[in-house]
Design a protein around this motif. Sequence first.
Motif, PDB file in Angstrom:
ATOM      1  N   ALA A 189       0.811  -1.217   0.000  1.00 39.61           N
ATOM      2  CA  ALA A 189       0.000   0.000   0.000  1.00 39.61           C
ATOM      3  C   ALA A 189       0.840   1.261   0.000  1.00 39.61           C
ATOM      4  N   GLN A 190       2.050   1.186   0.545  1.00 37.29           N
ATOM      5  CA  GLN A 190       2.889   2.383   0.601  1.00 37.29           C
ATOM      6  C   GLN A 190       3.189   2.933  -0.787  1.00 37.29           C
ATOM      7  N   TYR A 209       0.182   5.046  -1.671  1.00 33.69           N
ATOM      8  CA  TYR A 209       0.066   6.262  -0.855  1.00 33.69           C
ATOM      9  C   TYR A 209       1.080   7.321  -1.279  1.00 33.69           C
ATOM     10  N   LEU A 253      -5.286  11.629   2.147  1.00 39.03           N
ATOM     11  CA  LEU A 253      -4.835  10.240   2.146  1.00 39.03           C
ATOM     12  C   LEU A 253      -4.696   9.707   3.570  1.00 39.03           C
ATOM     13  N   GLY A 278      -6.708   6.438   5.014  1.00 40.15           N
ATOM     14  CA  GLY A 278      -5.998   5.328   5.623  1.00 40.15           C
ATOM     15  C   GLY A 278      -6.527   4.983   7.002  1.00 40.15           C
ATOM     16  N   TYR A 309      -8.248   1.493   8.344  1.00 43.65           N
ATOM     17  CA  TYR A 309      -7.685   0.830   9.522  1.00 43.65           C
ATOM     18  C   TYR A 309      -8.763   0.539  10.568  1.00 43.65           C
ATOM     19  N   LEU A 358      -3.249  -2.044   5.122  1.00 44.43           N
ATOM     20  CA  LEU A 358      -3.459  -1.085   4.034  1.00 44.43           C
ATOM     21  C   LEU A 358      -3.787   0.298   4.577  1.00 44.43           C
ATOM     22  N   GLY A 359      -4.435   0.337   5.736  1.00 46.04           N
ATOM     23  CA  GLY A 359      -4.709   1.621   6.371  1.00 46.04           C
ATOM     24  C   GLY A 359      -3.588   2.084   7.261  1.00 46.04           C
ATOM     25  N   CYS A 384      -0.397   1.799   7.070  1.00 46.61           N
ATOM     26  CA  CYS A 384       0.824   2.329   6.467  1.00 46.61           C
ATOM     27  C   CYS A 384       0.701   3.798   6.097  1.00 46.61           C
ATOM     28  N   ALA A 385      -0.508   4.361   6.108  1.00 41.78           N
ATOM     29  CA  ALA A 385      -0.655   5.794   5.835  1.00 41.78           C
ATOM     30  C   ALA A 385       0.129   6.615   6.851  1.00 41.78           C
ATOM     31  N   SER A 407      -7.364   4.506  16.408  1.00 37.17           N
ATOM     32  CA  SER A 407      -7.464   5.030  15.043  1.00 37.17           C
ATOM     33  C   SER A 407      -8.614   6.027  14.908  1.00 37.17           C
TER      34      SER A 407
END
Length: 397
Positions: A63-64, A67, A79, A83, A87, A112-113, A115-116, A176
């Motif tokens: 995912a990075q 992003y 973004l 993310g 998450y 995937l969330g 890594c934001a 989160s």
Amino acid sequence: MPEGRLSSPSTRLAALVTTLVALGPLSTDLYLPSLPTLASVFASDTARVQLTLSAFLAGFAIAQLAYGALSDRFGRRPLMLAGLLIYFLASIACLCAESIEQLIAARFVQALGACAGPVLGRAIVRDAWGPLESARVLAYVLGAMALAPLVGPTIGGLLTVALGWQASFVVLALISALQAAAVWRWLGETNCRLDPTATRPSRIFGNFSRLLGDRAYLRYLLALAFSYSGLFAFISGSSFVLIARFALSPTTYGLCFSSAVAGYIGGTQLAGRLVRRLGADRLIALGGALGATAGLSMLSLELAGLHTLTALLAPMFAVAASVGLVMPMASARALAPYPQMAGAAAALMGFAQMTTAALVGIVVGHGINTSPAVLPLAVAVCATLVPLCHFALRRPV
């Protein structure tokens, strides 16, 4: 909702970035004490349970790349919010999982969330503080961030004992949600150089090709990737070795794990104090030498039959301190020449970091059932590769 762009970096911005960057390690460290419990609950083996860690890193790595380009095109703030939403929903899916396969899949989406925070956080620091001060700020941000994994395993152990393995994911979902509210309220857009072409496939691959063709960038990328992978080898295998070999409770394991995090914090704080005096490259060299020496010492003690907590934790403290020296310096030096594609440069570094760590974690997960020596071996190999890569890829004089 914030209006306009940030006029100057602030302490509040540094604090917010710290919590966002911490979301990644907290997502692994909080539930580490519950890994043996998961094997029992889902009637699974060690290697499959360890995939909940490796799948997280795989999703984190993939995912990075998205992003980075998207934040160079549309900005860091939208973004980051997207993310955090992903998450939160994935954390709910984790706690509702009814099989180890469902948990592995939910952990992949959770990553995937997650890594934001780290990839955009590094880019935000580069945006706000510039190339000269970003190394010092990143050192302090990463040091403060380590407070999360310092207390994470201990809190996770208490939660597992008192409320069961799902409790950790409830806490992560709540964190989160609070972060999303803070980003909505306080994070202004830091990317003042939005690139309308950043998401074009030709531009994405062109940027990555340019970065990988830069000998200096590759030097710092590999130093960061192998440094973190040595630490992750301990993260992924320590609960099985410490709890099984020394019959530790989840709570006591959390306290032992914290010794390694304390070493990491010490390294980042030392880096922040010394970077203006010694420079980033000398600190990376110092950290690499320290990590290699400590990693090889850990392996030597294991092979000599000295199977004690001190023989494992004392060298790991030094290895973790070396990671604290290397990671912020390597990140800042790699991003410094690329203000117009800081997102892409940070994303590629993160991809290499997490992919390498995921592969190391898989090796440790499969090998640790055969021999606990796989853990110190993985730490030693990764730690030794840091100074070797940093030396081998120096610019020719």
